[in-house]
Structures are given as C-alpha cells and as structure tokens.
Design an enzyme around this catalytic site. Structure first.
Site, PDB file in Angstrom:
ATOM      1  CD  GLU A   1       6.456   1.154  -2.135  1.00 34.25           C
ATOM      2  OE1 GLU A   1       5.581   0.443  -1.637  1.00 34.25           O
ATOM      3  OE2 GLU A   1       6.443   2.400  -2.020  1.00 34.25           O
TER       4      GLU A   1
ATOM      5  CE  LYS B   1      -1.963  -0.626  -2.876  1.00 36.58           C
ATOM      6  NZ  LYS B   1      -1.795   0.636  -3.573  1.00 36.58           N
TER       7      LYS B   1
ATOM      8  CG  HIS C   1      22.857  -5.852  24.538  1.00 32.96           C
ATOM      9  ND1 HIS C   1      23.807  -6.404  25.361  1.00 32.96           N
ATOM     10  CD2 HIS C   1      23.206  -4.554  24.366  1.00 32.96           C
ATOM     11  CE1 HIS C   1      24.683  -5.462  25.709  1.00 32.96           C
ATOM     12  NE2 HIS C   1      24.334  -4.332  25.115  1.00 32.96           N
TER      13      HIS C   1
HETATM   14  O1  LIG Z   1      -0.455   7.567  -0.229  1.00 29.90           O
HETATM   15  P1  LIG Z   1      -1.256   6.422  -0.705  1.00 29.90           P
HETATM   16  O2  LIG Z   1      -1.745   6.618  -2.113  1.00 29.90           O
HETATM   17  O3  LIG Z   1      -2.385   6.103   0.223  1.00 29.90           O
HETATM   18  O4  LIG Z   1      -0.319   5.160  -0.773  1.00 29.90           O
HETATM   19  C1  LIG Z   1       0.314   4.652   0.359  1.00 29.90           C
HETATM   20  C2  LIG Z   1       1.438   3.755  -0.022  1.00 29.90           C
HETATM   21  O5  LIG Z   1       0.973   2.695  -0.818  1.00 29.90           O
HETATM   22  C3  LIG Z   1       1.916   2.390  -1.828  1.00 29.90           C
HETATM   23  O6  LIG Z   1       1.407   2.808  -3.025  1.00 29.90           O
HETATM   24  C4  LIG Z   1       2.187   0.949  -1.874  1.00 29.90           C
HETATM   25  O7  LIG Z   1       0.994   0.249  -1.748  1.00 29.90           O
HETATM   26  C5  LIG Z   1       3.132   3.180  -1.456  1.00 29.90           C
HETATM   27  O8  LIG Z   1       3.948   3.420  -2.521  1.00 29.90           O
HETATM   28  C6  LIG Z   1       2.516   4.379  -0.848  1.00 29.90           C
HETATM   29  O9  LIG Z   1       3.421   5.119  -0.102  1.00 29.90           O
END
Ligand SMILES: O=P(O)(O)OC[C@H]1O[C@](O)(CO)[C@@H](O)[C@@H]1O
Length: 614
Positions: A393, A527, A422
């Site tokens: 990331e 998203k 394995h």
């Molecule tokens: O802690 P949050 O804001 O729920 O985000 C969870 C995760 O989602 C992300 O933003 C990626 O979608 C990550 O960087 C982060 O760790």
C-alpha cells in the site's frame, strides 16, 4: 563511470526507473541468466552507450561470479563485510546473498543521503504526505520527545497511560461487563480492516501468551458468514466480550457493517452493547460520534498524522495487545531502539537502508521481482501478511512525487518455513525467477528448560534451523538472492524492532524511488466502484418494485430493467446483481434461471407500496 552514472540516480523525471527499459532491451544479457552473485547494474537504468558497455562488461564478470559462488572464503568475507548487528536488540541482518556491487552502493549513496534528509524532515514534522497535506508521525508514538509540538507529546503520553490503565482495569475485573456470570471480560472481538486489523492480528499471533487474560477474535471483513462464525464461536461468552471497533477514518463500510452485525447479535442476546463497546478512531469521525452519543464504555484516539498501516504502535495495536497481557511498553522500546539504529546516515550501519538498498538491487528499483517473506517460526506467521499491506500500500503507486507515471511497487507474499518448503519452494528453487527471499530466523527454539533431543544430538528446533539454512543455500546455489533477518527470541521488544525496521525501510525506499509512501489513492477507486454497484442495486430494486406493484405483475427482462434504470451499459452488472439477490432469496425469478441470462424475467416477491413514493 561514476561520473557518467551519477545523474541517473537523481530525481530528475526523465531519469526515473522505467519498465520500458527492462531486460527486453537486451534479452541475451539478462542478469537472470548470470550465475550469482550479480555484478551487473540494475536494468531499470536508461540504456545509454555506457550502460550497454557496463552490461557487456558484466558478461566478462560472469565467470568471476561463478568463482565467488564456489569460493567459500570469498563468501565468508562478503558475509562478514556486510553483516549488521544491533546488539541491544539482538537483531542481525545478513545481506551477503544479495549480489550488489561496491560500485552500485557508491552509485546509490547520493540517493540515500537525500532519503535520510527527507526522513529527518519527516520526523521533525514536515508535510511528508503532500497529497493529503499531512505530517507522518508514527515514529513519535515510541518516542514522544520527537513530536514537533508539546501538545502532541502530551497527547501521545496520556493516551499510552490511559491504554495501560484501562486494560489493567479490564483485566483485574475493576471494569466489569454488566451481565456476565463470569464477572469480568474474557474475550475481545476486534472489528476493523486493513491497518486497523493486520497489526493487532500479527501482534496477537506473535506475542499473546498461551492463556491470555482476554482471548482475541477478529471481524475483518463484510462477509456475513465470517461474521456469524465469529459470533457463534463466542456463544454465551458474548456477555463477557469487549468489542473494540477500530477505524481511523471511522467510515470504512466493512467495519461499519461488522459493528452493525455485532450490535444486532447483542440485541438478540438481550445485552447492552454500549457497556461493552470501545472505539478507536479519529475525533469527531462517524464512529467517534456514534460511540459518544451511544455512551460506549471507552474511546481512544487515532490521529490524522498516523497512517492505518503504520498504526500498530498507536491505540490500534497497543490496546488489544495490552488486554492480552502483552508488554506494550517493551514493544515501544524495541521500536524506539530500532528507530535510533535506522537514523544513522551511513548505509552500511543502517539496517533499514541496507534492506532498501537490497530491494532496489533485487527488483531493479521497479518491483521487477517479488519479495517472499519466510519466517521460520509459527508465531511470526502473519508477519508476511502484515508486511504485504505496509509495503504494497506504501510503494504501489502510479505516479511519483513529480507527477510522472511510474507504476511503482514491490510485491510481498509468504507464509512460514519450513511449511512452505512443502508448498511452493519447488518453484522458487527451480521455476520462474521472479522473486528474492527474506528469511526471518529466530535463534531461540523454545523457552529455556523445555528442549529435548528427539534423536541423538538433534532437537526439533535443529530441524527447523537446518531447513532454513538448507533452503537458503539451495536457493543461492541456483542464483536466487536472499536476505536473512535474525532475532534471538520472539519478544515484545524484538517484534517492535522488526516492525520499526520495515517501516523505516519502506520510507527510505519510497524516497529513493521518489514516491509518496503515505497515501493510498488507488484504494479509493475500488471503494467508489463498490458504492456505485450498491447504488445501482437500489435502482434495480426500485424498478422491480414498480413493475411488481402493477396489476397484473409485469416480469422484466434484463434489457428492460437496464433501460428503466437508464443504464443500458450496466446490463452485465444488473445481471450479477439479480443473480446475487436471487441466490440469497431476495427476488423471484419468474421465468428462466440465473444460469442463462437471456431467459430471465424478474419481479419481486411482494410489492412495497411505500417504496413507490419514496
Ligand atoms: O482504519 P480505517 O479508516 O477503517 O481504514 C482501514 C484501511 O483502509 C485503507 O484506507 C485502505 O482502504 C487502509 O489504508 C486502512 O488501513
């Protein structure tokens, strides 16, 4: 040569690593065809006449490379020359099986000096995450004196104190669940995803004692069956479960869904969720406001200057750890000691710089090889999964800091040794050469006094040791590069140090390849697309409802639904939505079956008149 190459490592956009200049340009001279260790320069560099000459020269070095491979003295010398140890932490780094040259190290020096300077500025509170306009302060969490403002220092210290005090009160039973026959909390259910789950999961697996004061479970997805399973496993102990909802943003859908599902389970069990709920999130986030308004048991802060994937030393990682009886102050000390060790501006004495340099060498500075992480210790099983987010990331970026398209990254995967021997080590040894390995070795096999010889002179742990060393040698013999990180024991201190080591290596590597390690714009695309699918599903439902409310009911084809949704281009997605809802008994297929899209005609099980006028 040095003079002609020095510019190639500058951050000038035209000289960025480019995948177009990969092995394809000179296939016959691919470094992969060389025996190991390599002396060739990384092939990401532009193929100028001088670089072509240097590659040609590398061919003539190939024989001497073979000699080095066969020459144990030379290998031992290389081992000693590059061996790094941090005495206080009992952590060692061996990069002798990565084939970088002295010339390469010299060429990287200016880039590293720039990276060290950028890191120094970051620690002093510069806006190191320019896209989000944020400071990057995870290093302050383990040394609050570094925080650029006294208010931040106080905040960090007070939060740590309150985490310790709260967990002491929970463990001792001073804070009790309202309706548990046990009289004290026995379980933790952690709800969160990504950086809000992976750190706590890794730490729990690595460090939780066999009989922790509270056992931990995780909901880290919006998979209903997975959620049901966790809740079912808790059974009547739901009454003595502390639910910790973790979300930096406080608005991540998977986490919200997990929370709603857990709250439903509490309602159905006649329990008061608020008295057992804890939120870890930024002030005034949706989650924070919910927890405040509903009067949850406790709230702990997250900060905009700590990224999710580097949040393990904030309340995100520390609260669940403390509740499992893990010494979190020791974890912080380990990390702080490693931070100190990785602040030095001498590459050779800086383990994070050594790692970053090897990554650059091994993957040509463009992620052309994957990093396979192999801890030879069951309790470190989740380290590779944890690193996967931290590295991928952070480094997987389309643009560099100057806006050039670079499509950077470094793929991380792995599980544990010797188990993986394995499974896929066969391919690593003999198959496609698209990786370099990182072995994590733990010297202490068992707590003192528990070992025994299962055959004369040999313990079970000796086998594990032998498997690690054997795999390292076998890979090396076939020209596969590897790094070895050794710790003496798996302790809160050494785990803290490992985390800090990789956090720093990622930060330095990002500087060297000129990218922002601290944002994640790519995740937003998925998203957004998911939200669009759900919005389309609502439109489909409304169209179907309208048709269902007609007299007589009007079953619709997929084409008709798409037209009425004003989304003919979304017909495939509409089909998938219908198929998914049908599989979950949400719509009636009037005619046809979901396996043959053209035959489908759909209407809802019942007309909802209210929705017609909504
Ligand atoms: O802690 P949050 O804001 O729920 O985000 C969870 C995760 O989602 C992300 O933003 C990626 O979608 C990550 O960087 C982060 O760790």
């Amino acid at each position: 040569m040095m003079a002609s190459l020095s510019g190639l490592y500058s951050s000038s956009p035209s000289l960025k690593p480019s995948k177009n200049l990969s092995f394809k340009a000179l296939p016959a001279l691919s470094r992969d065809s060389f025996s190991f260790p390599h002396t060739s320069r990384p092939t990401n560099l532009p193929l100028t006449l001088s670089s072509a000459r240097s590659v040609a020269r590398d061919i003539s070095h190939a024989d001497s490379k073979k000699e080095l491979l066969k020459d144990p003295d030379a290998l031992w010398k290389r081992y000693l020359d590059w061996f790094y140890q941090q005495k206080e932490l009992g952590l060692y780094l061996d990069i002798s099986r990565v084939g970088f040259t002295d010339e390469f190290v010299a060429e990287m020096e200016p880039r590293f000096q720039a990276a060290f300077k950028a890191m120094e500025d970051l620690e002093k509170g510069s806006i190191a995450n320019p896209d989000e306009g944020r400071m990057v302060g995870h290093y302050w969490l383990r040394n609050s004196k570094l925080a650029p403002k006294p208010t931040l220092k106080t905040l960090i210290e007070n939060t740590l104190d309150s985490i310790c005090a709260f967990s002491d009160d929970i463990i001792s039973g001073k804070i009790k669940p309202p309706s548990s026959p046990e009289g004290r909390f026995t379980q933790i259910l952690s709800v969160g995803i990504g950086g809000s789950a992976l750190g706590p999961q890794f730490v729990a697996e690595a460090l939780a004692p066999d009989n922790p004061p509270l056992k931990i479970r995780f909901i880290d997805n919006t998979d209903p069956a997975g959620i049901d399973h966790q809740i079912a496993q808790l059974g009547p102990e739901l009454a003595s479960t502390l639910v910790i909802v973790i979300s930096k943003s406080g608005g991540t859908p998977e986490t919200r869904n997990g929370l709603l599902e857990v709250q439903k389970a509490f309602r159905e069990a006649g329990l008061n969720f608020a008295k057992q709920g804890v939120a870890i999130t930024q002030e005034n986030s949706l989650l924070d406001n919910t927890a405040r308004i509903e009067g949850w048991l406790a709230r702990f802060p997250m900060y905009d200057w700590v990224g999710g994937r580097t949040s393990i030393m904030s309340a995100v990682g520390l609260l669940p750890a403390a509740l499992q009886g893990i010494n979190v102050r020791e974890m912080l000390t380990g990390a702080a000691l490693m931070d100190e060790a990785t602040r030095t501006t001498s590459i050779k004495n800086n383990p994070a710089a050594l790692l970053a340099m090897c990554w650059y060498w091994a993957s040509n500075g463009v992620g052309s090889k994957d990093m396979v992480v192999l801890p030879y210790k069951d309790s470190l099983l989740l380290f590779s999964r944890y690193l996967q987010q931290l590295v991928m990331e952070s480094l997987g970026k389309e643009f560099d800091l100057d806006g050039n398209t670079v499509n950077q990254g470094l793929t991380v995967y792995g599980n544990k040794g010797s188990t993986d021997q394995h499974a896929y080590i066969q391919q690593l040894r003999d198959g496609v050469h698209n990786f370099f390995a990182t072995f994590i070795e733990v010297l202490r096999d068992r707590p003192p006094g528990h070992d025994w010889e299962l055959e004369p002179g040999v313990t079970c742990g000796d086998y594990l040791f032998g498997m690690l060393q054997g795999t390292r040698s076998a890979l090396y013999a076939n020209g596969r590069e590897s790094i070895s990180v050794t710790i003496e024991e798996v302790t809160p201190r050494s785990v803290g140090a490992l985390i800090a080591l990789y956090e720093r290596a990622v930060g330095l590597y990002a500087s060297i390849v000129n990218i922002n390690a601290y944002h994640q714009p790519g995740v937003e695309a998925g998203k957004k697309a998911a939200a669009e699918v759900l919005a389309l599903q609502k439109r489909v439902l409304s169209v179907l409802n309208e048709a269902t409310c007609k007299d007589p009911v009007e079953p619709l084809t997929l084409e008709e639904i798409a037209d009425r949704c004003h989304a003919p281009e979304e017909i495939e997605m509409i089909y998938k939505i219908i198929a998914h809802m049908s599989a979950n008994d949400r719509v009636l297929i009037a005619e046809g079956n979901c396996g043959s899209p053209r035959s489908i005609k759909v209407y809802l099980g019942e007309c909802n008149v209210d929705d017609l006028y909504a």
